[in-house]
Motif scaffolding. Structure first.
Motif, short mmCIF file in Angstrom:
data_model
loop_
_atom_site.label_atom_id
_atom_site.label_comp_id
_atom_site.label_asym_id
_atom_site.label_seq_id
_atom_site.Cartn_x
_atom_site.Cartn_y
_atom_site.Cartn_z
N TYR A 175 0.83 -1.21 0.00
CA TYR A 175 0.00 0.00 0.00
C TYR A 175 0.86 1.26 0.00
O TYR A 175 0.64 2.18 -0.77
N LEU A 176 1.87 1.25 0.92
CA LEU A 176 2.71 2.43 1.03
C LEU A 176 3.48 2.68 -0.27
O LEU A 176 3.60 3.82 -0.73
N PHE A 177 4.00 1.61 -0.87
CA PHE A 177 4.75 1.77 -2.11
C PHE A 177 3.85 2.31 -3.21
O PHE A 177 4.21 3.23 -3.95
N THR A 178 2.66 1.78 -3.32
CA THR A 178 1.74 2.23 -4.36
C THR A 178 1.35 3.67 -4.16
O THR A 178 1.30 4.47 -5.09
N HIS A 179 1.09 4.04 -2.87
CA HIS A 179 0.64 5.40 -2.60
C HIS A 179 1.74 6.42 -2.89
O HIS A 179 1.51 7.45 -3.49
N VAL A 180 2.97 6.09 -2.46
CA VAL A 180 4.07 7.01 -2.66
C VAL A 180 4.45 7.09 -4.13
O VAL A 180 4.77 8.13 -4.66
N ALA A 181 4.41 5.96 -4.83
CA ALA A 181 4.86 5.93 -6.21
C ALA A 181 3.88 6.63 -7.15
O ALA A 181 4.27 7.02 -8.24
N ALA A 182 2.63 6.75 -6.73
CA ALA A 182 1.61 7.26 -7.64
C ALA A 182 1.52 8.78 -7.61
O ALA A 182 0.45 9.35 -7.49
N GLY B 47 0.00 19.34 -7.75
CA GLY B 47 1.12 18.90 -8.58
C GLY B 47 1.08 19.39 -10.00
O GLY B 47 2.12 19.67 -10.60
N ARG B 48 -0.13 19.50 -10.57
CA ARG B 48 -0.21 19.91 -11.97
C ARG B 48 -1.51 20.61 -12.36
O ARG B 48 -1.51 21.55 -13.15
N GLY B 49 -2.64 20.16 -11.81
CA GLY B 49 -3.93 20.63 -12.29
C GLY B 49 -4.14 22.12 -12.14
O GLY B 49 -4.63 22.79 -13.06
N ASN B 50 -3.75 22.68 -10.99
CA ASN B 50 -3.93 24.11 -10.78
C ASN B 50 -3.06 24.93 -11.73
O ASN B 50 -3.48 25.98 -12.23
N ALA B 51 -1.85 24.45 -11.97
CA ALA B 51 -0.96 25.15 -12.91
C ALA B 51 -1.50 25.08 -14.33
O ALA B 51 -1.43 26.07 -15.08
N GLU B 52 -2.05 23.95 -14.70
CA GLU B 52 -2.64 23.84 -16.04
C GLU B 52 -3.76 24.86 -16.22
O GLU B 52 -3.86 25.51 -17.26
N ARG B 53 -4.58 25.01 -15.19
CA ARG B 53 -5.70 25.95 -15.29
C ARG B 53 -5.21 27.40 -15.26
O ARG B 53 -5.71 28.25 -16.01
N ASP C 284 -5.93 12.36 -2.80
CA ASP C 284 -5.26 12.11 -4.07
C ASP C 284 -5.64 13.16 -5.11
O ASP C 284 -4.79 13.62 -5.87
N ASP C 285 -6.92 13.54 -5.14
CA ASP C 285 -7.35 14.56 -6.09
C ASP C 285 -6.69 15.90 -5.79
O ASP C 285 -6.29 16.63 -6.70
N GLU C 286 -6.58 16.24 -4.51
CA GLU C 286 -5.94 17.51 -4.14
C GLU C 286 -4.45 17.48 -4.43
O GLU C 286 -3.87 18.50 -4.84
N LEU C 287 -3.82 16.33 -4.27
CA LEU C 287 -2.41 16.20 -4.62
C LEU C 287 -2.21 16.45 -6.11
O LEU C 287 -1.25 17.13 -6.51
N GLU C 288 -3.10 15.93 -6.93
CA GLU C 288 -3.03 16.15 -8.37
C GLU C 288 -3.23 17.63 -8.70
O GLU C 288 -2.55 18.18 -9.58
N MET C 289 -4.12 18.29 -7.99
CA MET C 289 -4.34 19.73 -8.21
C MET C 289 -3.08 20.52 -7.90
O MET C 289 -2.68 21.41 -8.66
N MET D 237 6.79 16.07 -2.36
CA MET D 237 5.48 15.63 -2.83
C MET D 237 5.17 14.22 -2.37
O MET D 237 4.00 13.90 -2.06
N GLU D 238 6.17 13.38 -2.28
CA GLU D 238 5.95 12.03 -1.75
C GLU D 238 5.57 12.10 -0.27
O GLU D 238 4.68 11.37 0.19
N GLU D 239 6.25 12.98 0.47
CA GLU D 239 5.90 13.13 1.89
C GLU D 239 4.49 13.70 2.04
O GLU D 239 3.73 13.24 2.91
N LEU D 240 4.15 14.66 1.22
CA LEU D 240 2.80 15.23 1.27
C LEU D 240 1.76 14.17 0.93
O LEU D 240 0.69 14.10 1.57
N ALA D 241 2.07 13.32 -0.05
CA ALA D 241 1.13 12.26 -0.45
C ALA D 241 0.84 11.31 0.70
O ALA D 241 -0.29 10.83 0.85
N GLY D 242 1.84 11.04 1.52
CA GLY D 242 1.65 10.11 2.63
C GLY D 242 1.26 10.75 3.94
O GLY D 242 1.10 10.05 4.95
N SER D 243 1.08 12.08 3.95
CA SER D 243 0.86 12.79 5.21
C SER D 243 -0.58 12.78 5.68
O SER D 243 -0.86 13.05 6.85
#
Length: 351
Positions: free
Chosen positions: A14-21, A339-345, A332-337, A321-327
């Motif tokens: 679980y931890l590997f999948t969460h951090v890697a994603a 990491g990239r989504g907010n900048a794209e917009r 996950d949706d907010e992490l994507e925002m 970002m890996e630390e934030l992902a596991g914190s």
């Protein structure tokens, strides 16, 4: 009682999948140097003469070496901006932006071995000392070079931008619907003498006036000056980006709001301006404590990843970002925002 082997396997999986994603990341307080700009004046050259040679070498490198390092750290778009310089006449800004456009075009044409094509985009260098010329150069770079905004120093040789003199630039950015990234700049000699010189080595004065404190305090102050001067009343849709987890303002915001009446009467209050006109990046800060404050006071749509390369490393950015992902601080949706989504917009770009 010891945990079972199957439980440990499930936990590690679980931890590997969460951090890697991690999402594919966009970073945009990311610097380079153009030798034409650096060598245009002794003042420009002096800003980098004392920098470590490894940093300077990375600033001049926009080759596949930099692109490969980005890809290795899950950053698939790096929006380049010129390192801070003091002397930028209109003709020099035009030359630098044309050169940068060529770098961006070249990165889009190169072949890489990564699964996703890693590339550059660009923020314009502007001749802010000549605001009408800066406005015209911003329009040119957006319309003809495809730049999605500009990065400007925190002051114009000691002058902040709350004067109507600088309104042509704000008007152009508003008309074009592109952001201005307000970036720290070294203090003037007079300000350094007043605030940062003391009973210690000159190198300590430089540190206090820059990365250790002054850069961030003065950029945060600049946002408050723009608000107090009515810039956001004159340009209610102006988009300003600040880095370094909000340049101290998220921690201080509650106290500022308590005394907001002292900042004058405005069409919108500071809290509304903060939520509607200001975007904040994580650049150069890689611990969870400051982002907790950012997430408390900023809409999630206004929080974005950046590194501050090469003064910070892409490895630090990915690790954060890996630390934030596991914190547990963000979904996950907010992490994507972030990491990239907010900048794209904000920039109107897509990976």
């Amino acid at each position: 009682m010891k945990p079972s082997i199957s439980f440990l396997i499930s936990l590690f999986s679980y931890l590997f999948t969460h951090v890697a994603a991690l999402p594919q990341l966009i970073a945009f307080e990311e610097h380079y140097l153009d030798p034409v700009v650096v060598n245009a004046s002794t003042a420009n050259a002096a800003l980098y003469a004392s920098q470590p040679s490894a940093i300077v070498s990375r600033l001049y490198d926009t080759s596949s070496t930099r692109l490969s390092n980005l890809a290795n750290n899950t950053i698939y778009l790096q929006i380049l901006s010129h390192g801070p310089v003091a002397y930028v006449p209109p003709s020099l800004a035009t030359t630098a932006n044309n050169n940068l456009h060529s770098i961006v075009q070249k990165s889009s044409q190169q072949k890489h071995t990564t699964a996703q094509h890693t590339r550059y985009a660009a923020l314009a260098l502007l001749p802010v000392s000549d605001p009408p010329a800066a406005a015209q150069e911003l329009k040119r770079t957006v319309h003809h070079l495809g730049f999605p905004g500009a990065l400007i120093n925190n002051h114009d040789n000691g002058t902040f931008y709350d004067s109507p003199k600088y309104y042509p630039l704000f008007a152009a950015a508003t008309e074009l619907n592109v952001p201005l990234y307000l970036h720290p700049m070294y203090p003037t000699v007079s300000l350094s003498n007043l605030l940062y010189d003391g009973n210690y080595a000159p190198s300590v004065s430089v540190a206090l006036g820059s990365k250790s404190f002054g850069w961030h305090a003065n950029t945060g102050l600049h946002i408050l000056r723009l608000f107090a001067a009515g810039v956001f009343d004159a340009y209610p849709t102006l988009k300003i980006v600040i880095g370094h987890m909000g340049e101290m303002l998220p921690f201080q915001l509650g106290r500022i709001l308590d005394s907001e009446a002292l900042l004058g009467t405005h069409e919108r209050g500071l809290r509304q301006v903060w939520q509607e006109n200001i975007w904040v990046t994580t650049s150069g800060m890689f611990t969870l404590a400051p982002i907790k404050a950012v997430l408390d006071v900023c809409p999630i749509e206004k929080v974005m990843f950046s590194v501050d390369y090469p003064f910070s490393t892409n490895e630090q950015g990915k690790g954060f970002m890996e630390e934030l992902a596991g914190s547990g601080l963000v979904s996950d949706d907010e992490l994507e925002m972030i990491g990239r989504g907010n900048a794209e917009r904000l920039f109107g770009i897509k990976l």
